[in-house]
Design an enzyme around this catalytic site. Sequence first.
Site, PDB file in Angstrom:
ATOM      1  N   CYS A  74      12.235  16.194   3.262  1.00 51.97           N
ATOM      2  CA  CYS A  74      10.844  15.776   3.468  1.00 51.97           C
ATOM      3  C   CYS A  74      10.212  16.544   4.627  1.00 51.97           C
ATOM      4  O   CYS A  74      10.789  16.605   5.716  1.00 51.97           O
ATOM      5  CB  CYS A  74      10.794  14.274   3.756  1.00 51.97           C
ATOM      6  SG  CYS A  74       9.131  13.677   4.108  1.00 51.97           S
ATOM      7  N   CYS A  80       7.543  10.998  10.719  1.00 50.78           N
ATOM      8  CA  CYS A  80       7.265   9.742  10.004  1.00 50.78           C
ATOM      9  C   CYS A  80       8.305   8.698  10.401  1.00 50.78           C
ATOM     10  O   CYS A  80       9.484   9.018  10.569  1.00 50.78           O
ATOM     11  CB  CYS A  80       7.306   9.997   8.500  1.00 50.78           C
ATOM     12  SG  CYS A  80       7.180   8.505   7.504  1.00 50.78           S
ATOM     13  N   CYS A  83      11.962   7.318   6.747  1.00 49.12           N
ATOM     14  CA  CYS A  83      13.355   7.645   6.371  1.00 49.12           C
ATOM     15  C   CYS A  83      14.102   8.262   7.542  1.00 49.12           C
ATOM     16  O   CYS A  83      14.178   9.469   7.640  1.00 49.12           O
ATOM     17  CB  CYS A  83      13.366   8.625   5.211  1.00 49.12           C
ATOM     18  SG  CYS A  83      12.361   8.126   3.841  1.00 49.12           S
ATOM     19  N   GLN A 287      11.463  -7.211  -5.736  1.00 46.79           N
ATOM     20  CA  GLN A 287      12.368  -6.223  -5.142  1.00 46.79           C
ATOM     21  C   GLN A 287      11.792  -4.816  -5.311  1.00 46.79           C
ATOM     22  O   GLN A 287      11.360  -4.441  -6.399  1.00 46.79           O
ATOM     23  CB  GLN A 287      13.744  -6.308  -5.805  1.00 46.79           C
ATOM     24  CG  GLN A 287      14.526  -7.558  -5.441  1.00 46.79           C
ATOM     25  CD  GLN A 287      15.173  -7.485  -4.063  1.00 46.79           C
ATOM     26  OE1 GLN A 287      15.087  -6.487  -3.365  1.00 46.79           O
ATOM     27  NE2 GLN A 287      15.805  -8.574  -3.665  1.00 46.79           N
ATOM     28  N   CYS A 412      18.630  -9.238   3.544  1.00 53.08           N
ATOM     29  CA  CYS A 412      18.189  -7.877   3.828  1.00 53.08           C
ATOM     30  C   CYS A 412      18.350  -7.553   5.319  1.00 53.08           C
ATOM     31  O   CYS A 412      17.821  -6.556   5.792  1.00 53.08           O
ATOM     32  CB  CYS A 412      16.736  -7.678   3.395  1.00 53.08           C
ATOM     33  SG  CYS A 412      15.592  -8.810   4.208  1.00 53.08           S
TER      34      CYS A 412
END
Length: 455
Positions: A74, A80, A83, A287, A412
């Site tokens: 990326c 960013c 990720c 999800q 999560c």
Amino acid sequence: MARPKRGEILSLTIDDLAFGGEGVGRADGYVVFVPGGLPGDRLRVRLVQVRSRFGRGVIDAIEEPSPQRVPAPCPYFGRCGGCRLQHMAYPAQLAFKAKQVVDALERLGGLKGIEVRAIIGAPETFGYRNKMEFTVARSAKEPLVVGLHEADRYDSVLDIDRCLLQSDRMNALLGESRAFFIERGLTVYEQDSGEGLLRFLMLREGTHTGELMANVVTSAPAASELAPLAPRLQARDPGTTSVVMNVNPKKASVAVGVEEHLLGGRDHIREGMDGLTFQVSASSFFQTNTRQAERLFELVLDSAGLTGAETVYDLYSGTGAISLLLARRARWVYGVEVTQAAVDDARVNAAANGITNCTFVCGEVRFVLPSLIAKGVTAEVVVADPPRAGFHPKALHALITLGARRIVYVSCNPTTLARDLGELVRGGYRLEWVQPVDMFPHTPHIEAVARLERV
């Protein structure tokens, strides 16, 4: 050694990753957190923050790269905030996430010797997200930007042309929407003054149905200004079956509105899963990785061990995906969910799939569960999928009071999972096993399923 000073350059070997994915190194015992550092890296690091017990540094140079280090595909990587682990080989990401779960269980839950099963990796590590939220912000160089927050900065938004975590179709809607906002001269909401219109652009995609949704979140109703967006997006991709506007006039910076206006198509998209069809509206939880969710739900169903005679509670039930899958194997299912839009979707989904043995209740679990117990509604099995904060203490107390013979806990967040599992074990449950599932490749986030039996 004296504590290092801010601005000092250190040579460090990274030997671990912290929960958020930052590298951890030590200079003569002094702990330094390094964003972008990987275990095995030898780095030259400049200290930008110094505290008594730890510091934080930025990478000046990679002296010797970790064997786990790979090129990040990326162009926004590092800037960013999304990720953070793209530069880490995927098998190493999985090992790190599995270790997070074990560490949390032992350190925070006081649970040692638990069977933690081999992590279930994702078959697709890019293009897997069926939902993305982009912030609309002002820019010094451009009329406006539509993108994601910069790493560790909530005051700066990076203009994103293409996000690798969503499909090419969603990226096309992102570009088309941005062009529309700019051409129409639409204003951007200002947090301080409360002036301006555009706040967020949220995109959804039905992985199995191919249906697309665009949801523009604004500070005030502006249906006439935004109405032409619908035919434009539908022309770009005929699969755009839902274009809506959500109005959020409050200061809170969330992509959920207090009212919704339909701009084009329907007010929802549909998603298919295991022979069932689900209606998903703009404000509903579903999800965000459909294919991994299917594997997760299959694990949940197997773990529930239903014979067809049980009453089941599905706590934090969202749009009813797990509830309806459970209903095919249970006597009755009670779904409890705080968001009215999700409960409405769940009821529609039950009717659309011909499922009549589900009751959906809107409200907070900490209030609804004690109320159901007081009415004599017992359950043999409980499935729970709480938000990142985990169970409210009152909800957890009610769950222990209920005394179901089996609990399947979907989480999560390993830290709140460990905390809650510790409480359940002290409340009379035996933790049988924990299964990590990677729903979000290239991020530090990890999902896990735990099965508990009443002692």
